[in-house]
Write an enzyme that holds these catalytic residues in place. Structure first.
Site, PDB file in Angstrom:
ATOM      1  N   GLY A 109       3.264   2.767  -0.824  1.00 32.53           N
ATOM      2  CA  GLY A 109       2.169   1.895  -1.257  1.00 32.53           C
ATOM      3  C   GLY A 109       1.818   0.847  -0.223  1.00 32.53           C
ATOM      4  O   GLY A 109       2.678   0.103   0.264  1.00 32.53           O
ATOM      5  N   HIS A 129      -2.324  -4.438  -1.915  1.00 29.90           N
ATOM      6  CA  HIS A 129      -2.377  -5.878  -1.616  1.00 29.90           C
ATOM      7  C   HIS A 129      -1.070  -6.376  -1.024  1.00 29.90           C
ATOM      8  O   HIS A 129      -1.068  -7.037   0.005  1.00 29.90           O
ATOM      9  CB  HIS A 129      -2.683  -6.654  -2.899  1.00 29.90           C
ATOM     10  CG  HIS A 129      -4.097  -6.505  -3.328  1.00 29.90           C
ATOM     11  ND1 HIS A 129      -4.477  -5.807  -4.441  1.00 29.90           N
ATOM     12  CD2 HIS A 129      -5.235  -6.946  -2.767  1.00 29.90           C
ATOM     13  CE1 HIS A 129      -5.785  -5.830  -4.549  1.00 29.90           C
ATOM     14  NE2 HIS A 129      -6.278  -6.513  -3.541  1.00 29.90           N
ATOM     15  N   LYS A 132       3.780 -15.029 -21.884  1.00 31.59           N
ATOM     16  CA  LYS A 132       2.813 -14.005 -21.500  1.00 31.59           C
ATOM     17  C   LYS A 132       1.720 -13.979 -22.556  1.00 31.59           C
ATOM     18  O   LYS A 132       1.954 -14.406 -23.699  1.00 31.59           O
ATOM     19  CB  LYS A 132       3.516 -12.635 -21.450  1.00 31.59           C
ATOM     20  CG  LYS A 132       2.814 -11.609 -20.608  1.00 31.59           C
ATOM     21  CD  LYS A 132       3.210 -11.658 -19.152  1.00 31.59           C
ATOM     22  CE  LYS A 132       2.451 -10.647 -18.338  1.00 31.59           C
ATOM     23  NZ  LYS A 132       2.857 -10.626 -16.936  1.00 31.59           N
TER      24      LYS A 132
HETATM   25  P1  NAD Z   1      -2.246  -2.555  -5.404  1.00 33.85           P
HETATM   26  O1  NAD Z   1      -2.881  -1.827  -6.535  1.00 33.85           O
HETATM   27  O2  NAD Z   1      -3.081  -3.422  -4.532  1.00 33.85           O
HETATM   28  O3  NAD Z   1      -1.499  -1.510  -4.439  1.00 33.85           O
HETATM   29  C1  NAD Z   1      -0.805  -0.393  -4.876  1.00 33.85           C
HETATM   30  C2  NAD Z   1      -0.961   0.668  -3.788  1.00 33.85           C
HETATM   31  O4  NAD Z   1      -0.106   1.749  -4.103  1.00 33.85           O
HETATM   32  C3  NAD Z   1      -2.382   1.248  -3.688  1.00 33.85           C
HETATM   33  O5  NAD Z   1      -2.777   1.274  -2.335  1.00 33.85           O
HETATM   34  C4  NAD Z   1      -2.231   2.655  -4.269  1.00 33.85           C
HETATM   35  O6  NAD Z   1      -3.110   3.594  -3.675  1.00 33.85           O
HETATM   36  C5  NAD Z   1      -0.791   2.965  -3.917  1.00 33.85           C
HETATM   37  N1  NAD Z   1      -0.171   3.975  -4.779  1.00 33.85           N
HETATM   38  C6  NAD Z   1      -0.273   4.148  -6.111  1.00 33.85           C
HETATM   39  N2  NAD Z   1       0.463   5.185  -6.535  1.00 33.85           N
HETATM   40  C7  NAD Z   1       1.085   5.677  -5.426  1.00 33.85           C
HETATM   41  C8  NAD Z   1       1.972   6.765  -5.193  1.00 33.85           C
HETATM   42  N3  NAD Z   1       2.397   7.552  -6.188  1.00 33.85           N
HETATM   43  N4  NAD Z   1       2.399   6.996  -3.944  1.00 33.85           N
HETATM   44  C9  NAD Z   1       1.967   6.215  -2.927  1.00 33.85           C
HETATM   45  N5  NAD Z   1       1.105   5.182  -3.080  1.00 33.85           N
HETATM   46  C10 NAD Z   1       0.678   4.928  -4.310  1.00 33.85           C
HETATM   47  O7  NAD Z   1      -1.056  -3.394  -6.069  1.00 33.85           O
HETATM   48  P2  NAD Z   1      -0.270  -4.635  -5.432  1.00 33.85           P
HETATM   49  O8  NAD Z   1      -0.883  -5.894  -5.924  1.00 33.85           O
HETATM   50  O9  NAD Z   1      -0.055  -4.434  -3.981  1.00 33.85           O
HETATM   51  O10 NAD Z   1       1.124  -4.505  -6.206  1.00 33.85           O
HETATM   52  C11 NAD Z   1       2.050  -3.478  -5.890  1.00 33.85           C
HETATM   53  C12 NAD Z   1       3.227  -3.518  -6.855  1.00 33.85           C
HETATM   54  O11 NAD Z   1       3.863  -4.784  -6.779  1.00 33.85           O
HETATM   55  C13 NAD Z   1       2.860  -3.340  -8.334  1.00 33.85           C
HETATM   56  O12 NAD Z   1       3.912  -2.658  -8.966  1.00 33.85           O
HETATM   57  C14 NAD Z   1       2.778  -4.758  -8.843  1.00 33.85           C
HETATM   58  O13 NAD Z   1       3.040  -4.814 -10.247  1.00 33.85           O
HETATM   59  C15 NAD Z   1       3.892  -5.401  -8.051  1.00 33.85           C
HETATM   60  N6  NAD Z   1       3.733  -6.860  -7.875  1.00 33.85           N
HETATM   61  C16 NAD Z   1       2.647  -7.363  -7.250  1.00 33.85           C
HETATM   62  C17 NAD Z   1       2.519  -8.740  -7.076  1.00 33.85           C
HETATM   63  C18 NAD Z   1       1.331  -9.341  -6.368  1.00 33.85           C
HETATM   64  O14 NAD Z   1       1.395 -10.502  -5.964  1.00 33.85           O
HETATM   65  N7  NAD Z   1       0.244  -8.596  -6.159  1.00 33.85           N
HETATM   66  C19 NAD Z   1       3.537  -9.596  -7.532  1.00 33.85           C
HETATM   67  C20 NAD Z   1       4.673  -9.044  -8.147  1.00 33.85           C
HETATM   68  C21 NAD Z   1       4.756  -7.670  -8.312  1.00 33.85           C
END
Ligand code: NAD
Length: 354
Positions: free
Chosen positions: A179, A182, A79
């Site tokens: 949530g 993405h 990292k």
């Molecule tokens: P993102 O920021 O696009 O989406 C997060 C969503 O959650 C947003 O729409 C936000 O409004 C909502 N949110 C935040 N707090 C909330 C709450 N208290 N109640 C309800 N909704 C809430 O993020 P993402 O890329 O979709 O990732 C989501 C999770 O998955 C994160 O924890 C991220 O670390 C993990 N993750 C993502 C990936 C990836 O490929 N993007 C890979 C591994 C892990």
């Protein structure tokens, strides 16, 4: 540019970089290359001290070793972090200097996007090193990881349904989704298409409403999602959502989503086991994005079909973890750690070593 190595027991290489010309202050940690080059994202965060940055980079690098080991990516764990405010401190010079720092590891560390950095930032890093991944498809890279993460979570939920109900059938099952960003957005689509009933929430009312209109989901307020009677609770927003407070409220049989660090503490996984709730360990079920990137660094270059096959294998990875948890009488989170440690100790087959 001054690069200073720091000896940290249990880590292969940890270094600090100071570059007054660009303002870069950064660290790279390579935890283990026992299974392949160390891949892990570049985080930019306003750390208050070098010590705080080091604590974070060490913790995150080790986590990546475990994630890649269970996902069988042929990669190790590393990292990097930049000490700085992602809203005010970004510049081309900063990311190009970071690229030189990454390059100084000669391919032992491979970087990607993470909290506080964007694809645009990584494009600048890539100008100085070939060891940057997850860039746009147009430049031969593997693109947005989110659809792959979502596909992996979808396959992972199927494995959970089979484990709990003896059938991976989605029709008639209720999934409560926290949530719809993405990953959550793509996941909701997979689930609805497979016939699941969706109850959703998001801090953005527009996102929740959109899912209701397009996918026929029922919307609840953010705080109410923990009380929904469902078959699967799927956290796709924040970490630490399984804690003493929420444990008392959950009415589910399965917890399976993309969010990182879902359990506030490892012990909460033990509590879930006692309560008869199956937990899909976060770093196993959300490995689709990293698996997709790992295909990019294979000799043959990126190939979508190969990636799909490997991401879908998250189904088997989880079944292995569930079997191990049963055999060893431990929670699934502890079983996945044991599985990772076994694989790391075994190392790479000689043929795969370069
Ligand atoms: P993102 O920021 O696009 O989406 C997060 C969503 O959650 C947003 O729409 C936000 O409004 C909502 N949110 C935040 N707090 C909330 C709450 N208290 N109640 C309800 N909704 C809430 O993020 P993402 O890329 O979709 O990732 C989501 C999770 O998955 C994160 O924890 C991220 O670390 C993990 N993750 C993502 C990936 C990836 O490929 N993007 C890979 C591994 C892990």
């Amino acid at each position: 540019m001054k690069i200073t190595d720091i000896a940290v027991p249990g880590y292969e290489r940890v270094a600090r970089c100071e570059d007054p010309a660009s303002g870069l202050r950064a660290m790279i940690a390579v935890h283990s290359t026992a299974l392949g080059p160390a891949l892990g994202g570049l985080r930019m965060w306003p750390y208050r001290s070098w010590d705080e940055a080091q604590f974070d980079v060490l913790r995150l690098a080790r986590g990546m070793t475990y994630k890649s080991a269970v996902a069988d990516t042929g990669l190790g764990g590393g990292k990097s972090v930049i000490l700085g405010n992602p809203k005010t401190d970004k510049s081309e010079a900063l990311f190009r200097a970071m690229g030189k720092f990454v390059d100084a590891f000669g391919g032992k560390y491979i970087t990607a996007e993470d909290v506080g950095t964007s694809v645009e930032d990584l494009v600048l890093v890539r100008k100085e090193t070939r060891w940057a991944t997850g860039l746009p498809r147009e430049i031969g890279s593997s693109g947005d990881p989110s659809p792959w993460t979502a596909l992996g979570v979808f396959r992972g939920i199927k494995a959970c349904l089979e484990e709990v109900y003896g059938s991976g059938e989605f029709t008639g099952r209720t999934v409560a989704m926290q949530g719809l960003g993405h990953v959550g957005g793509f996941l909701a689509e997979h689930l609805a298409k497979a016939g699941a009933r969706l109850v959703v929430t998001d801090l953005s009312p527009e996102r929740a409403k959109e899912a209701a209109t397009r996918l026929g989901a029922t919307v609840v307020a953010p705080e109410a999602i923990y009380d929904v009677a469902c078959d699967v609770f799927s956290p796709n927003a924040l970490g630490a959502v399984i804690n003493d407070d929420t444990l008392k409220r959950l009415k589910t049989k399965i917890i399976a989503g993309a969010a990182n660090n879902v359990l506030l503490r490892e012990e909460h996984g033990d509590r879930l086991r006692e309560m008869g709730i199956l937990y899909a360990p976060d770093y196993v079920i959300n490995a689709g994005g990293i698996i997709n990137v790992s295909i990019e660094v294979e000799k043959e270059g990126y190939d979508e079909a190969r990636s799909r096959k490997k991401v879908e294998n998250i189904y088997n990875a989880l079944r292995t973890v569930f079997r191990m948890a049963r055999e060893k009488n431990v929670s699934t989170n502890r079983a996945s750690n044991l599985l990772a440690e076994e694989r790391i100790a075994r190392g790479r087959p000689a043929a795969a070593k370069v």
